[in-house]
Design an enzyme around this catalytic site. Structure first.
Site, PDB file in Angstrom:
ATOM      1  N   GLN A 124      -0.853   2.154 -14.617  1.00 23.37           N
ATOM      2  CA  GLN A 124      -0.531   1.557 -13.321  1.00 23.37           C
ATOM      3  C   GLN A 124      -0.466   2.626 -12.232  1.00 23.37           C
ATOM      4  OE1 GLN A 124       3.029  -0.384 -15.341  1.00 23.37           O
ATOM      5  NE2 GLN A 124       2.536  -1.953 -13.846  1.00 23.37           N
ATOM      6  N   ASP A 127      -2.235   8.385  -9.436  1.00 24.98           N
ATOM      7  CA  ASP A 127      -2.229   9.834  -9.207  1.00 24.98           C
ATOM      8  C   ASP A 127      -3.331  10.594  -9.933  1.00 24.98           C
ATOM      9  OD1 ASP A 127      -1.249   9.969 -11.917  1.00 24.98           O
ATOM     10  OD2 ASP A 127       0.798   9.714 -11.158  1.00 24.98           O
ATOM     11  N   HIS A 142      -4.554   0.143 -10.848  1.00 21.42           N
ATOM     12  CA  HIS A 142      -4.337   0.049  -9.405  1.00 21.42           C
ATOM     13  C   HIS A 142      -5.208   1.017  -8.606  1.00 21.42           C
ATOM     14  CE1 HIS A 142      -0.124  -1.608 -10.560  1.00 21.42           C
ATOM     15  NE2 HIS A 142      -1.029  -2.570 -10.501  1.00 21.42           N
ATOM     16  N   CYS A 150     -14.876   2.189   2.049  1.00 18.67           N
ATOM     17  CA  CYS A 150     -15.018   1.574   3.369  1.00 18.67           C
ATOM     18  C   CYS A 150     -14.913   0.065   3.229  1.00 18.67           C
ATOM     19  CB  CYS A 150     -16.358   1.961   3.994  1.00 18.67           C
ATOM     20  SG  CYS A 150     -16.663   1.136   5.589  1.00 18.67           S
ATOM     21  N   CYS A 153     -18.641  -1.450   4.772  1.00 18.54           N
ATOM     22  CA  CYS A 153     -19.927  -1.309   4.072  1.00 18.54           C
ATOM     23  C   CYS A 153     -19.772  -1.091   2.573  1.00 18.54           C
ATOM     24  CB  CYS A 153     -20.765  -0.189   4.680  1.00 18.54           C
ATOM     25  SG  CYS A 153     -20.137   1.495   4.335  1.00 18.54           S
ATOM     26  N   CYS A 201     -15.474   5.529   8.713  1.00 22.50           N
ATOM     27  CA  CYS A 201     -16.500   5.732   7.684  1.00 22.50           C
ATOM     28  C   CYS A 201     -17.664   6.508   8.287  1.00 22.50           C
ATOM     29  CB  CYS A 201     -16.978   4.374   7.161  1.00 22.50           C
ATOM     30  SG  CYS A 201     -18.381   4.453   6.048  1.00 22.50           S
ATOM     31  N   CYS A 204     -20.967   3.994   8.401  1.00 23.89           N
ATOM     32  CA  CYS A 204     -21.101   2.836   9.295  1.00 23.89           C
ATOM     33  C   CYS A 204     -20.067   2.796  10.410  1.00 23.89           C
ATOM     34  CB  CYS A 204     -21.038   1.537   8.489  1.00 23.89           C
ATOM     35  SG  CYS A 204     -19.374   1.111   7.901  1.00 23.89           S
ATOM     36  N   GLY A 241       7.116   4.334 -19.494  1.00 22.15           N
ATOM     37  CA  GLY A 241       7.603   4.633 -18.154  1.00 22.15           C
ATOM     38  C   GLY A 241       7.297   3.590 -17.115  1.00 22.15           C
TER      39      GLY A 241
END
Length: 299
Positions: A124, A127, A142, A150, A153, A201, A204, A241
């Protein structure tokens, strides 16, 4: 350690301590050793595994939710000011995330995987420390803070590249005693946020977002299904954890328990998944996982 007798057979774990209280520390280690000795275990890790690397959790005794509200997807997409707030705070916090190194817990998880005890690792955490420890196949439920996407795009790019662009626009901001949050940002004075310049970005000119699942955002369905498949293919689930407060992780514990698979939870504090677990072990992760690796791999 507390043990619940749910379907899982003899390997579910030893009995509780006297009068239903916690069993001795040795009993907790023995239950985990038996679980892992059977192999084909999928790990689900949470923020508690990274605290020994200097990254705080959300809900522990000193969790960051006690002092700040994380950025939500709705706030980030609704206004440029919301994005400015996120990127200013994250620009400072990223320095600590980028310097963080895998701790003994991450290294032990990779050792157990290499030795054949773990069939998969789901995390989860955002890092990237499982990858840094060598667990390149870890599923980042996650997403990861080291990637940027972006919203217009769909182009993906590295956080290191964006960090260089933000430093060119704003310099390297330094805030003394800034407290890092698990999502990689820090508290900043309003004036610093207001003056911060965000980068668009490069392809774009659209809106850049870290490639992570914000609060209020859903995990992509194919990723969720992949995690269900990994749990289905495993003999047991080991949670490391995580308080399992949010459904994104708890659903896999429920799924394993419904299938009659043993579920062990190692976490210093109660979790929302305790009722589904065959064993709950409140021991420190780094030392516990290192000991388990040594016991299982020493001839």
């Amino acid at each position: 350690m507390h043990v619940h007798r749910t379907p899982g057979g003899p390997e579910s774990g030893p009995t509780n301590g006297p009068e239903g209280g916690p069993a001795p520390e040795g009993a907790g280690l023995a239950a985990l050793e038996r679980l892992l000795a059977g192999r084909d275990v999928t790990v689900l890790s949470g923020a508690g595994l990274s605290t020994e690397s200097g990254i705080p959790d959300y809900r522990g005794a000193t969790g960051s939710l006690r002092r700040h509200t994380p950025m939500t997807y709705q706030e980030f997409t609704a206004s440029e000011q919301g994005r400015r707030r996120y990127w200013a705070r994250s620009h400072v916090g990223w320095q600590a995330i980028a310097r963080a190194e895998p701790n003994a817990g991450h290294r032990a998880v990779e050792g157990l995987r290499r030795a054949g005890y773990l069939s998969a690792v789901i995390t989860q955490n955002v890092d990237g420390l499982h990858r840094a420890a060598g667990t390149v196949g870890a599923v980042e439920l996650h997403g990861g803070l080291d990637r940027v996407v972006c919203l217009d795009c769909g182009r993906s790019s590295s956080r290191a590249d964006l960090d260089r662009r933000l430093r060119a626009l704003n310099g390297t901001l330094f805030v003394p005693r800034a407290a890092l949050n698990p999502d990689g940002d820090v508290q900043l004075p309003g004036a610093v946020v207001d003056a911060f310049r965000i980068a668009p970005c490069e392809a774009c000119g659209g809106v850049l977002k870290p490639d992570v699942v914000f609060f209020g955002e859903s995990v992509p369905k194919p990723r969720v299904q992949h995690c269900y498949d990994l749990v289905d293919a495993a003999r047991a689930l080991l949670v490391l954890g995580s308080s399992l407060t949010v459904m994104s992780g708890l659903r896999f514990v429920r799924h394993a328990a419904r299938a009659g698979k043993p579920v062990a939870i190692v976490n210093q504090g109660a979790t929302r998944g305790d009722a589904y677990a065959t064993a709950t072990v409140p021991l420190p992760l780094g030392a516990t996982l290192t000991t388990l690796l040594e016991r299982l791999t020493t001839p």
